[in-house]
Design a protein around this motif. Structure first.
Motif, PDB file in Angstrom:
ATOM      1  N   UNK A 134      44.146  44.350  15.511  1.00  6.07           N
ATOM      2  CA  UNK A 134      42.770  44.326  16.004  1.00  6.07           C
ATOM      3  C   UNK A 134      42.533  45.156  17.248  1.00  6.07           C
ATOM      4  N   UNK A 135      43.563  45.811  17.749  1.00 10.78           N
ATOM      5  CA  UNK A 135      43.435  46.623  18.961  1.00 10.78           C
ATOM      6  C   UNK A 135      42.951  48.027  18.571  1.00 10.78           C
ATOM      7  N   UNK A 136      41.681  48.247  18.700  1.00 10.90           N
ATOM      8  CA  UNK A 136      41.084  49.525  18.310  1.00 10.90           C
ATOM      9  C   UNK A 136      41.681  50.678  19.114  1.00 10.90           C
ATOM     10  N   UNK A 137      41.906  50.476  20.392  1.00  9.86           N
ATOM     11  CA  UNK A 137      42.412  51.555  21.253  1.00  9.86           C
ATOM     12  C   UNK A 137      43.768  52.094  20.797  1.00  9.86           C
ATOM     13  N   UNK A 186      20.778  36.423  23.146  1.00 10.24           N
ATOM     14  CA  UNK A 186      21.840  35.988  24.054  1.00 10.24           C
ATOM     15  C   UNK A 186      23.210  36.429  23.540  1.00 10.24           C
ATOM     16  N   UNK A 187      23.409  36.351  22.242  1.00 11.24           N
ATOM     17  CA  UNK A 187      24.670  36.798  21.643  1.00 11.24           C
ATOM     18  C   UNK A 187      24.869  38.292  21.914  1.00 11.24           C
ATOM     19  N   UNK A 188      23.831  39.083  21.709  1.00 10.55           N
ATOM     20  CA  UNK A 188      23.908  40.529  21.962  1.00 10.55           C
ATOM     21  C   UNK A 188      24.203  40.799  23.440  1.00 10.55           C
ATOM     22  N   UNK A 189      23.579  40.043  24.325  1.00  5.17           N
ATOM     23  CA  UNK A 189      23.862  40.196  25.757  1.00  5.17           C
ATOM     24  C   UNK A 189      25.324  39.903  26.052  1.00  5.17           C
ATOM     25  N   UNK A 190      25.862  38.867  25.414  1.00  6.45           N
ATOM     26  CA  UNK A 190      27.262  38.523  25.660  1.00  6.45           C
ATOM     27  C   UNK A 190      28.196  39.612  25.134  1.00  6.45           C
ATOM     28  N   UNK A 191      27.834  40.257  24.033  1.00  9.00           N
ATOM     29  CA  UNK A 191      28.628  41.380  23.515  1.00  9.00           C
ATOM     30  C   UNK A 191      28.693  42.486  24.575  1.00  9.00           C
ATOM     31  N   UNK A 192      27.556  42.804  25.144  1.00 11.70           N
ATOM     32  CA  UNK A 192      27.508  43.861  26.149  1.00 11.70           C
ATOM     33  C   UNK A 192      28.332  43.490  27.382  1.00 11.70           C
ATOM     34  N   UNK A 193      28.213  42.261  27.833  1.00 15.03           N
ATOM     35  CA  UNK A 193      28.975  41.823  29.007  1.00 15.03           C
ATOM     36  C   UNK A 193      30.471  41.890  28.718  1.00 15.03           C
ATOM     37  N   UNK A 194      30.892  41.403  27.551  1.00 15.19           N
ATOM     38  CA  UNK A 194      32.311  41.464  27.188  1.00 15.19           C
ATOM     39  C   UNK A 194      32.819  42.903  27.121  1.00 15.19           C
ATOM     40  N   UNK A 195      31.985  43.814  26.634  1.00  8.22           N
ATOM     41  CA  UNK A 195      32.381  45.232  26.573  1.00  8.22           C
ATOM     42  C   UNK A 195      32.591  45.793  27.972  1.00  8.22           C
ATOM     43  N   UNK A 196      31.705  45.451  28.903  1.00 10.74           N
ATOM     44  CA  UNK A 196      31.866  45.926  30.283  1.00 10.74           C
ATOM     45  C   UNK A 196      33.132  45.350  30.921  1.00 10.74           C
ATOM     46  N   UNK A 197      33.395  44.076  30.675  1.00 13.25           N
ATOM     47  CA  UNK A 197      34.597  43.448  31.218  1.00 13.25           C
ATOM     48  C   UNK A 197      35.846  44.105  30.644  1.00 13.25           C
ATOM     49  N   UNK A 198      35.860  44.304  29.327  1.00 16.34           N
ATOM     50  CA  UNK A 198      37.009  44.942  28.679  1.00 16.34           C
ATOM     51  C   UNK A 198      37.238  46.342  29.232  1.00 16.34           C
ATOM     52  N   UNK A 199      36.163  47.101  29.410  1.00 14.95           N
ATOM     53  CA  UNK A 199      36.269  48.454  29.961  1.00 14.95           C
ATOM     54  C   UNK A 199      36.835  48.402  31.379  1.00 14.95           C
ATOM     55  N   UNK A 200      36.323  47.489  32.202  1.00 14.94           N
ATOM     56  CA  UNK A 200      36.770  47.392  33.589  1.00 14.94           C
ATOM     57  C   UNK A 200      38.252  47.027  33.675  1.00 14.94           C
ATOM     58  N   UNK A 201      38.723  46.179  32.778  1.00 11.35           N
ATOM     59  CA  UNK A 201      40.128  45.784  32.770  1.00 11.35           C
ATOM     60  C   UNK A 201      41.049  46.960  32.456  1.00 11.35           C
ATOM     61  N   UNK A 202      40.541  47.923  31.705  1.00  8.08           N
ATOM     62  CA  UNK A 202      41.363  49.062  31.286  1.00  8.08           C
ATOM     63  C   UNK A 202      41.393  50.176  32.332  1.00  8.08           C
ATOM     64  N   UNK A 203      40.563  50.080  33.363  1.00 10.60           N
ATOM     65  CA  UNK A 203      40.495  51.105  34.394  1.00 10.60           C
ATOM     66  C   UNK A 203      41.554  50.857  35.475  1.00 10.60           C
ATOM     67  N   UNK A 204      42.072  51.935  36.066  1.00 11.48           N
ATOM     68  CA  UNK A 204      43.019  51.747  37.159  1.00 11.48           C
ATOM     69  C   UNK A 204      42.328  51.047  38.329  1.00 11.48           C
ATOM     70  N   UNK A 205      43.084  50.265  39.051  1.00 10.07           N
ATOM     71  CA  UNK A 205      42.526  49.529  40.191  1.00 10.07           C
ATOM     72  C   UNK A 205      42.046  50.517  41.257  1.00 10.07           C
ATOM     73  N   UNK A 206      40.870  50.243  41.794  1.00 13.44           N
ATOM     74  CA  UNK A 206      40.305  51.091  42.842  1.00 13.44           C
ATOM     75  C   UNK A 206      40.979  50.750  44.181  1.00 13.44           C
ATOM     76  N   UNK A 207      41.206  51.776  44.968  1.00 16.55           N
ATOM     77  CA  UNK A 207      41.804  51.576  46.289  1.00 16.55           C
ATOM     78  C   UNK A 207      40.729  51.880  47.322  1.00 16.55           C
ATOM     79  N   UNK A 208      40.506  50.893  48.191  1.00 13.56           N
ATOM     80  CA  UNK A 208      39.485  51.065  49.236  1.00 13.56           C
ATOM     81  C   UNK A 208      40.118  51.067  50.576  1.00 13.56           C
TER      82      UNK A 208
END
Length: 117
Positions: free
Chosen positions: A36-39, A95-117
C-alpha cells in the motif's frame, strides 16, 4: 487513504493517468506489492496528471471512488451507495473530504527533512 481508511475493509484499485480524458493505467498490483506504500511503487517515480482510487471506506462504511488531479485543489468523491448520506448527515462527506486533505498534508510533512532554525 489506502493505509488509513481502505486497509481494513478493502482497497480495490488505483489507476493513474497522464492526460485528462485518456484511459488510466491500473497500478493496483504495484501498490499491493509494496504493502500500500505508493511512494515505493515504480509508477510513483514519475508524475501523473490524475489518480483514481477505489475502495471500501472503513470510516464511512461505503464503497467509494476518489479522483484527484495533480496540481489542483479539485477532486471527485463518488459513492456506490448514498444511504450513508442519510445516516451520517448531509455534510458528513464534506468533513470526510476535509480529513483526507489534512491527512495528506500531515503525510507530506512527515516525509520532509526536519527544518533547522
Amino acid at each position: 487513504m489506502i493505509r488509513t481508511d481502505f486497509q481494513k475493509k478493502g482497497f480495490q484499485s488505483l489507476a493513474v493517468g497522464m492526460i485528462a480524458g485518456t484511459s488510466p493505467q491500473d497500478v493496483t498490483r504495484d501498490v499491493l506489492a509494496n504493502s500500500g506504500a505508493i511512494r515505493r511503487s515504480a509508477f510513483a517515480k514519475g508524475e501523473s496528471e490524475y489518480a483514481v482510487l477505489t475502495g471500501c471506506s472503513h470510516l464511512m462504511e461505503v464503497t467509494m471512488r476518489i479522483i484527484v488531479w495533480n496540481q489542483s485543489d479539485r477532486f471527485i468523491l463518488q459513492l456506490a451507495d448514498d444511504r450513508a448520506i442519510d445516516k451520517d448527515g448531509k455534510h458528513s462527506y464534506d468533513k470526510y473530504a476535509d480529513s483526507i486533505e489534512i491527512l495528506a498534508h500531515i503525510d507530506y510533512a512527515k516525509k520532509q527533512p526536519a527544518a533547522v532554525f
